[in-house]
Design an enzyme around this catalytic site. Structure first.
Site, PDB file in Angstrom:
ATOM      1  CE  LYS A  43       0.974  -5.480   6.181  1.00 24.24           C
ATOM      2  NZ  LYS A  43       0.473  -4.242   5.651  1.00 24.24           N
ATOM      3  NE  ARG A  77      -1.551  10.778  20.993  1.00 28.76           N
ATOM      4  CZ  ARG A  77      -1.848  12.020  21.405  1.00 28.76           C
ATOM      5  NH1 ARG A  77      -2.158  12.273  22.647  1.00 28.76           N
ATOM      6  NH2 ARG A  77      -1.862  13.011  20.539  1.00 28.76           N
ATOM      7  NE  ARG A  84      -3.958   1.213   2.233  1.00 32.62           N
ATOM      8  CZ  ARG A  84      -3.916   2.145   3.163  1.00 32.62           C
ATOM      9  NH1 ARG A  84      -3.080   2.054   4.164  1.00 32.62           N
ATOM     10  NH2 ARG A  84      -4.716   3.185   3.105  1.00 32.62           N
TER      11      ARG A  84
HETATM   12  C1  BTN Z   1       0.111  -3.954   2.094  1.00 28.74           C
HETATM   13  O1  BTN Z   1       0.851  -2.986   1.942  1.00 28.74           O
HETATM   14  O2  BTN Z   1      -0.192  -4.351   3.220  1.00 28.74           O
HETATM   15  C2  BTN Z   1      -0.459  -4.672   0.895  1.00 28.74           C
HETATM   16  C3  BTN Z   1       0.432  -5.783   0.446  1.00 28.74           C
HETATM   17  C4  BTN Z   1      -0.108  -6.565  -0.726  1.00 28.74           C
HETATM   18  C5  BTN Z   1       0.921  -7.513  -1.291  1.00 28.74           C
HETATM   19  C6  BTN Z   1       0.337  -8.424  -2.330  1.00 28.74           C
HETATM   20  S1  BTN Z   1       1.411  -9.745  -2.756  1.00 28.74           S
HETATM   21  C7  BTN Z   1       0.389 -10.183  -4.084  1.00 28.74           C
HETATM   22  C8  BTN Z   1      -0.070  -8.877  -4.721  1.00 28.74           C
HETATM   23  N1  BTN Z   1       0.884  -8.426  -5.690  1.00 28.74           N
HETATM   24  C9  BTN Z   1       1.460  -7.281  -5.331  1.00 28.74           C
HETATM   25  O3  BTN Z   1       2.329  -6.695  -5.987  1.00 28.74           O
HETATM   26  N2  BTN Z   1       0.975  -6.880  -4.158  1.00 28.74           N
HETATM   27  C10 BTN Z   1      -0.042  -7.784  -3.659  1.00 28.74           C
END
Ligand code: BTN
Length: 333
Positions: free
Chosen positions: A188, A323, A123
């Site tokens: 995460k 926070r 993201r």
């Molecule tokens: C995030 O930032 O949390 C989202 C991550 C999403 C990763 C997945 S892996 C499969 C698909 N292909 C990508 O390039 N991104 C998503």
């Protein structure tokens, strides 16, 4: 990926040590050539160990995704919906590869997965660590005939679906951090990235991409700016990537089909159960703005409600931090 690199990874996928000499014999090349190939493995995020007198090994081995096995285990209804499934060894991004196909007019449901991504997208333009054969990188497409308004809350519903699948594998302590993070004990574990393309008829084509850390090598973990965790660490045992992949496909494709009918409303209550932000003091970064307030949960479209003094505002984008209780000015992602 060249045939020789692939052949070498296949041999080392058993997780055992293989001497340079034995590898050379199997591939019918010199030890120097083996050494040269070994030096290429890093670019696929493969961390090989070398032990004097024993040779080379990929710690933990690699379980390749098995297309035939996966196809044979998909639910009939789900299989019927899929028009094409691509299994890549290495690809720039499974989301990107589907987006390209959609723009060429390919029909849903398209599925793309890979052992390795060179430009895995996270993201907000972040890179998603995608070491070879260790995690799940899965994207699939869906087309919403009535346009983008029908997709509100989709990312959240997918996050909930991932949690439901992982709970089936015996994982507790999972939570959701708006809008797209699946966390385990605050770390995460998985993320969702949905990307859209509108065609000239107003149809909204969505690529839903998910990444789940199954066995993240520690070198890859160290490169992630956020505290992260993988399934191996949580369960203290390996789970089959193939089994997990099938479970995800079966659950998530049915989930999107239901979402297509009912929208986010039928997922709202389920999502709330895992909401990690509710009643927390948060900071939301929205472009150059920082908004401080108390998170009050989500609305029926999956927007985040934030209370600031006497006003409650609903946000549909932004990056949120919680926070820390003990420190007034520090925020954790
Ligand atoms: C995030 O930032 O949390 C989202 C991550 C999403 C990763 C997945 S892996 C499969 C698909 N292909 C990508 O390039 N991104 C998503």
């Amino acid at each position: 990926m060249t045939n020789q690199v692939y052949a070498l990874i296949k041999i080392l996928s058993d997780g055992q040590y293989h001497s340079g000499e034995a590898l050379g014999k199997e591939l019918d090349i010199s030890r120097t050539a083996i050494w040269k190939i070994m030096n290429q493995l890093g670019q696929y995020g493969i961390y090989c160990q070398r032990l004097h007198g024993q040779g080379y090994c990929i710690p933990g081995g690699i379980e390749f995704l098995d297309e035939q096995l996966i196809q044979s285990q998909l639910n009939f209804d789900v299989k019927k919906m899929i028009s094409k499934m691509d299994f890549h060894l290495s690809v720039d991004s499974t989301n990107q590869s589907l987006m390209a196909r959609i723009k060429q007019g390919a029909l849903p449901v398209l599925v793309s997965t890979a052992e390795h991504q060179t430009q895995g997208r996270g993201r907000r333009g972040r890179h998603w660590q995608s070491p070879f054969g260790k995690n799940i990188y899965l994207s699939f497409s869906w087309s919403f005939l009535d346009g983008p308004s029908k997709t509100a809350g989709l990312t959240l519903a997918i996050g909930l679906g991932i949690v439901e699948v992982l709970e089936h594998f015996g994982i507790c302590d999972l939570g959701l951090k708006w809008p797209n993070d699946v966390l385990w004990q605050g770390k995460k574990l998985a993320g969702v990235l949905t990307e859209m393309h509108m065609d000239s008829l107003g149809v909204c084509h969505v690529v839903i991409g998910l990444g789940i850390n199954v066995d993240l090598p520690k070198q890859a973990k160290a490169d992630i700016c956020q505290e992260s965790v993988d399934l191996l660490q949580i369960l203290n045992k390996r789970i089959s990537r193939n089994t997990l992949f099938v479970a995800l496909m079966n659950h998530l494709i049915s989930l999107v089909s239901k979402f297509n009918e009912d929208g986010f409303s039928s997922f709202e209550k389920g999502w709330e159960k895992y909401d990690l932000l509710k009643n927390q003091q948060v900071m939301l970064r929205l472009m150059e703005h920082k908004i401080f307030g108390k998170a009050l949960g989500i609305d029926c479209d999956g927007g985040l409600k934030v209370q600031h003094e006497d006003t409650v505002t609903t946000y549909h984008a932004g990056e949120i931090s919680i926070r820390k209780k003990e420190e007034n000015y520090e925020f954790i992602d």
